[in-house]
Scaffold this motif. Structure first.
Motif, PDB file in Angstrom:
ATOM      1  N   ASP A   1       0.803  -1.226   0.000  1.00 27.87           N
ATOM      2  CA  ASP A   1       0.000   0.000   0.000  1.00 27.87           C
ATOM      3  C   ASP A   1       0.833   1.272   0.000  1.00 27.87           C
ATOM      4  N   GLY A   2       2.168   1.143   0.030  1.00 25.20           N
ATOM      5  CA  GLY A   2       3.011   2.331  -0.016  1.00 25.20           C
ATOM      6  C   GLY A   2       3.263   2.961   1.333  1.00 25.20           C
ATOM      7  N   ALA A   3       2.458   2.673   2.350  1.00 26.69           N
ATOM      8  CA  ALA A   3       2.672   3.211   3.697  1.00 26.69           C
ATOM      9  C   ALA A   3       3.420   2.161   4.505  1.00 26.69           C
ATOM     10  N   LEU A   4       4.747   2.229   4.472  1.00 23.80           N
ATOM     11  CA  LEU A   4       5.573   1.181   5.055  1.00 23.80           C
ATOM     12  C   LEU A   4       5.614   1.286   6.573  1.00 23.80           C
ATOM     13  N   GLY A   5       5.290   0.178   7.241  1.00 25.48           N
ATOM     14  CA  GLY A   5       5.471   0.098   8.684  1.00 25.48           C
ATOM     15  C   GLY A   5       6.679  -0.730   9.043  1.00 25.48           C
ATOM     16  N   PHE A   6       7.370  -1.244   8.022  1.00 25.63           N
ATOM     17  CA  PHE A   6       8.528  -2.100   8.245  1.00 25.63           C
ATOM     18  C   PHE A   6       9.765  -1.244   8.513  1.00 25.63           C
ATOM     19  N   PRO A   7      10.565  -1.587   9.527  1.00 22.49           N
ATOM     20  CA  PRO A   7      11.778  -0.805   9.832  1.00 22.49           C
ATOM     21  C   PRO A   7      12.881  -1.056   8.818  1.00 22.49           C
ATOM     22  N   ILE A   8      12.807  -0.389   7.686  1.00 24.56           N
ATOM     23  CA  ILE A   8      13.735  -0.647   6.602  1.00 24.56           C
ATOM     24  C   ILE A   8      15.161  -0.236   6.971  1.00 24.56           C
ATOM     25  N   THR A   9      15.300   0.800   7.816  1.00 22.57           N
ATOM     26  CA  THR A   9      16.637   1.236   8.215  1.00 22.57           C
ATOM     27  C   THR A   9      17.356   0.153   9.010  1.00 22.57           C
ATOM     28  N   LEU A  10      16.601  -0.611   9.796  1.00 24.66           N
ATOM     29  CA  LEU A  10      17.203  -1.697  10.567  1.00 24.66           C
ATOM     30  C   LEU A  10      17.862  -2.719   9.646  1.00 24.66           C
ATOM     31  N   VAL A  11      17.221  -3.020   8.522  1.00 27.29           N
ATOM     32  CA  VAL A  11      17.811  -3.944   7.555  1.00 27.29           C
ATOM     33  C   VAL A  11      19.124  -3.383   7.012  1.00 27.29           C
TER      34      VAL A  11
ATOM     35  N   TRP B   1      21.225  -1.367   8.560  1.00 29.10           N
ATOM     36  CA  TRP B   1      22.276  -1.503   9.580  1.00 29.10           C
ATOM     37  C   TRP B   1      22.747  -2.945   9.703  1.00 29.10           C
ATOM     38  N   LEU B   2      21.818  -3.893   9.625  1.00 24.13           N
ATOM     39  CA  LEU B   2      22.209  -5.297   9.696  1.00 24.13           C
ATOM     40  C   LEU B   2      23.095  -5.677   8.513  1.00 24.13           C
ATOM     41  N   LEU B   3      22.739  -5.202   7.322  1.00 25.70           N
ATOM     42  CA  LEU B   3      23.570  -5.475   6.152  1.00 25.70           C
ATOM     43  C   LEU B   3      24.945  -4.836   6.285  1.00 25.70           C
ATOM     44  N   LEU B   4      24.993  -3.631   6.822  1.00 25.62           N
ATOM     45  CA  LEU B   4      26.279  -2.940   6.981  1.00 25.62           C
ATOM     46  C   LEU B   4      27.162  -3.655   7.996  1.00 25.62           C
ATOM     47  N   ILE B   5      26.578  -4.102   9.103  1.00 22.73           N
ATOM     48  CA  ILE B   5      27.356  -4.828  10.114  1.00 22.73           C
ATOM     49  C   ILE B   5      27.877  -6.143   9.543  1.00 22.73           C
ATOM     50  N   GLU B   6      27.016  -6.862   8.839  1.00 22.31           N
ATOM     51  CA  GLU B   6      27.441  -8.124   8.227  1.00 22.31           C
ATOM     52  C   GLU B   6      28.530  -7.889   7.187  1.00 22.31           C
ATOM     53  N   SER B   7      28.411  -6.799   6.430  1.00 24.40           N
ATOM     54  CA  SER B   7      29.433  -6.471   5.446  1.00 24.40           C
ATOM     55  C   SER B   7      30.773  -6.195   6.112  1.00 24.40           C
ATOM     56  N   ALA B   8      30.757  -5.417   7.211  1.00 26.77           N
ATOM     57  CA  ALA B   8      32.004  -5.104   7.914  1.00 26.77           C
ATOM     58  C   ALA B   8      32.651  -6.361   8.488  1.00 26.77           C
ATOM     59  N   LEU B   9      31.839  -7.246   9.091  1.00 30.28           N
ATOM     60  CA  LEU B   9      32.380  -8.485   9.650  1.00 30.28           C
ATOM     61  C   LEU B   9      32.937  -9.389   8.560  1.00 30.28           C
ATOM     62  N   THR B  10      32.227  -9.469   7.428  1.00 24.32           N
ATOM     63  CA  THR B  10      32.685 -10.329   6.333  1.00 24.32           C
ATOM     64  C   THR B  10      33.990  -9.826   5.738  1.00 24.32           C
ATOM     65  N   LEU B  11      34.085  -8.523   5.487  1.00 24.49           N
ATOM     66  CA  LEU B  11      35.308  -7.970   4.917  1.00 24.49           C
ATOM     67  C   LEU B  11      36.471  -8.041   5.902  1.00 24.49           C
ATOM     68  N   ALA B  12      36.170  -7.974   7.210  1.00 21.63           N
ATOM     69  CA  ALA B  12      37.228  -8.026   8.211  1.00 21.63           C
ATOM     70  C   ALA B  12      37.902  -9.388   8.264  1.00 21.63           C
ATOM     71  N   VAL B  13      37.161 -10.432   7.920  1.00 21.07           N
ATOM     72  CA  VAL B  13      37.715 -11.792   8.003  1.00 21.07           C
ATOM     73  C   VAL B  13      37.938 -12.401   6.628  1.00 21.07           C
ATOM     74  N   ALA B  14      37.740 -11.606   5.557  1.00 20.41           N
ATOM     75  CA  ALA B  14      37.888 -12.162   4.210  1.00 20.41           C
ATOM     76  C   ALA B  14      39.298 -12.666   3.961  1.00 20.41           C
TER      77      ALA B  14
ATOM     78  N   LYS C   1      30.658 -10.864  -1.269  1.00 17.43           N
ATOM     79  CA  LYS C   1      29.519 -10.740  -0.366  1.00 17.43           C
ATOM     80  C   LYS C   1      29.594  -9.442   0.435  1.00 17.43           C
ATOM     81  N   GLY C   2      30.773  -9.133   0.966  1.00 22.37           N
ATOM     82  CA  GLY C   2      30.919  -7.912   1.760  1.00 22.37           C
ATOM     83  C   GLY C   2      30.635  -6.661   0.953  1.00 22.37           C
ATOM     84  N   ILE C   3      31.153  -6.605  -0.276  1.00 21.41           N
ATOM     85  CA  ILE C   3      30.927  -5.436  -1.120  1.00 21.41           C
ATOM     86  C   ILE C   3      29.458  -5.324  -1.513  1.00 21.41           C
ATOM     87  N   ALA C   4      28.827  -6.448  -1.853  1.00 18.39           N
ATOM     88  CA  ALA C   4      27.415  -6.418  -2.245  1.00 18.39           C
ATOM     89  C   ALA C   4      26.535  -5.950  -1.083  1.00 18.39           C
TER      90      ALA C   4
END
Length: 463
Positions: free
Chosen positions: A41-51, A53-66, A80-83
């Motif tokens: 319906d276009g009126a998003l109640g989903f916390p899209i910003t949280l996703v 941050w989760l992607l950014l944290i996972e990216s940092a952890l993945t690149l740190a151990v690559a 994976k980290g860059i994507a």
């Protein structure tokens, strides 16, 4: 993913938890549908910003151990980290352009994957290819849905993906719970009545499985350590003449030498007890470019008599040593021997659906049945399932298996499949935990050196 989970965890482990799996599956299915509908319906109640941050944290952890990965694993972690970092940046950008770019990228990925699957199904024509063709059409339509702006004008792309992920994950868990509820053997491994009957008969006399003494290993088995070995002759490495350079094609499909001869490579599996899985055509197949397209059809007219090689020593002496080896400690020799005794009764060879690579992959799955649950034995709980799910190589193995089943097993795909499964069967310490331990050890050593240096320093002069 469903069949791979059934293979690695084992039927007994899943059957004891089918009610919980069913409940979690329905919960994820309902939540996923709610998230997907919310984005319409276009009126998003989903916390899209949280996703984001989760992607950014996972990216940092993945690149740190690559850097801790090996070969293709390192490249996979970097990709994976860059994507993930790119996806997080587009989510945080937030305006129309960020949502538009993310929608186009995801939609194109779905469309290309669907086209690849549809093309392979029409070319190979394996059994039940119509089912794969139907899924390919659905994937293409889903990609088109992501690309076109109606009805949310690209703002619902991320919630769509999250909702779809929950829906598919929940449905997969429901399917797993439904299948394992009354199973006595694993259809994900056996797949035919005669083999399944042999499995049931053999399970009656099996000794109880115990946990392994070691649950993590720092690296692959040593050369003198007993382990299951997957031998792969790559198309380029097994060619008798210098090959032409064709990226990806000569790695996963076939290599063409300067004389126009096609080399597809070879794969075999060797166990310490003497079991050797290596299927080869009894009469050499003409693999000229004119006939190669016809031979890709997984039809009965392309079946030829096959020949099982007696041992790696004999085969490598008659041909050449294998190009690459993958060795795995955690396997079940009894299940492998039972599978091999049944499988070798049929000597049919088909370049697409029953070749050396498909034989090795099926034997590998039989040997690794219950590998994840066997790490903990009777004490295996939900931690075994969680650890397997968060292992990146499991998702890689699932994608490789999907491509191979819908197209054809090749030595290149079998090599990547064995490498990914080895990381699940013989798990390594978590990369970020390993980095943290190394950092703490370095800090401790530095502090110890500083203290030693301070105690040996000259006392201050008296004024």
């Amino acid at each position: 993913m469903v069949r791979l989970m059934m293979i690695l965890l084992g039927v007994e482990y899943l059957r004891n938890r089918w009610r919980s799996l069913m409940a979690v599956g329905w919960l994820l299915l309902v939540v996923g549908m709610g998230v997907f509908i919310d984005a319409l319906d276009g009126a998003l109640g989903f916390p899209i910003t949280l996703v984001g941050w989760l992607l950014l944290i996972e990216s940092a952890l993945t690149l740190a151990v690559a850097w801790a990965g090996v070969g293709g694993q390192r490249r996979l972690r970097h990709a994976k980290g860059i994507a993930f970092a790119l996806a997080a940046a587009l989510i945080f950008e937030g305006n129309h352009h960020g949502h538009f770019i993310l929608s186009i990228l995801i939609g194109i990925a779905f469309v290309l994957d669907g086209l690849l699957q549809a093309t392979s199904a029409l070319v190979v024509r394996y059994r039940r290819y119509q089912v794969a063709l139907g899924f390919a059409v659905f994937e293409i339509l889903l990609g088109v849905f992501m690309i076109q702006p109606y009805p949310t004008h690209y703002k619902g792309t991320v919630p769509y993906c999250v909702g779809a992920f929950f829906i598919f994950a929940g449905w997969n868990l429901i399917v797993v719970a439904s299948r394992v509820r009354k199973l006595a053997s694993n259809p994900a491994v056996w797949g035919d009545p005669s083999a399944e009957a042999a499995s049931v008969a053999g399970n009656a006399g099996d000794e109880p499985r115990h946990a392994l003494q070691t649950r993590e290993w720092d690296g692959p088995p040593a050369d003198d350590e007993p382990a299951l070995t997957v031998h792969v002759w790559t198309p380029v490495g097994s060619s008798k003449a210098q090959t032409q350079w064709h990226p990806i094609v000569d790695r996963y499909i076939a290599a063409v030498d300067r004389n126009g001869v096609i080399s597809t490579g070879h794969a075999a599996l060797e166990a310490p007890d003497g079991t050797y899985v290596s299927l080869y055509p009894a009469v050499e197949i003409d693999r000229s470019p004119d006939d190669f397209a016809r031979l890709l059809r997984a039809t009965r007219e392309n079946d030829v008599p096959g020949l099982f090689q007696p041992s790696y020593a004999i085969e490598s002496k008659a041909w050449c040593p294998s190009t690459v080896r993958v060795r795995i400690r955690n396997y079940d020799a009894l299940r492998l021997a039972r599978f091999w005794s049944t499988y070798r009764e049929d000597k049919t060879y088909n370049l697409t659906y029953r070749n050396c690579s498909s034989s090795v992959s099926r034997a590998l799955e039989a040997a690794l049945e219950g590998a994840a649950g066997r790490l903990y034995g009777a004490r295996a709980g939900w931690g075994a399932l969680l650890r397997m799910i968060v292992t990146p190589e499991l998702w890689v193995a699932a994608q490789i298996r999907k491509r191979a089943v819908t197209m054809a097993w090749t030595p290149g795909l079998t090599l990547d499949y064995a490498r990914a499964l080895s990381m699940v069967a013989d798990p390594r310490p978590y990369g970020w935990l390993k980095v943290a331990r190394m950092a703490l050890m370095k800090m401790r050593d530095s502090r110890r050196e500083w203290r030693a240096g301070g105690s040996n320093a000259d006392p201050p002069a008296q004024v």
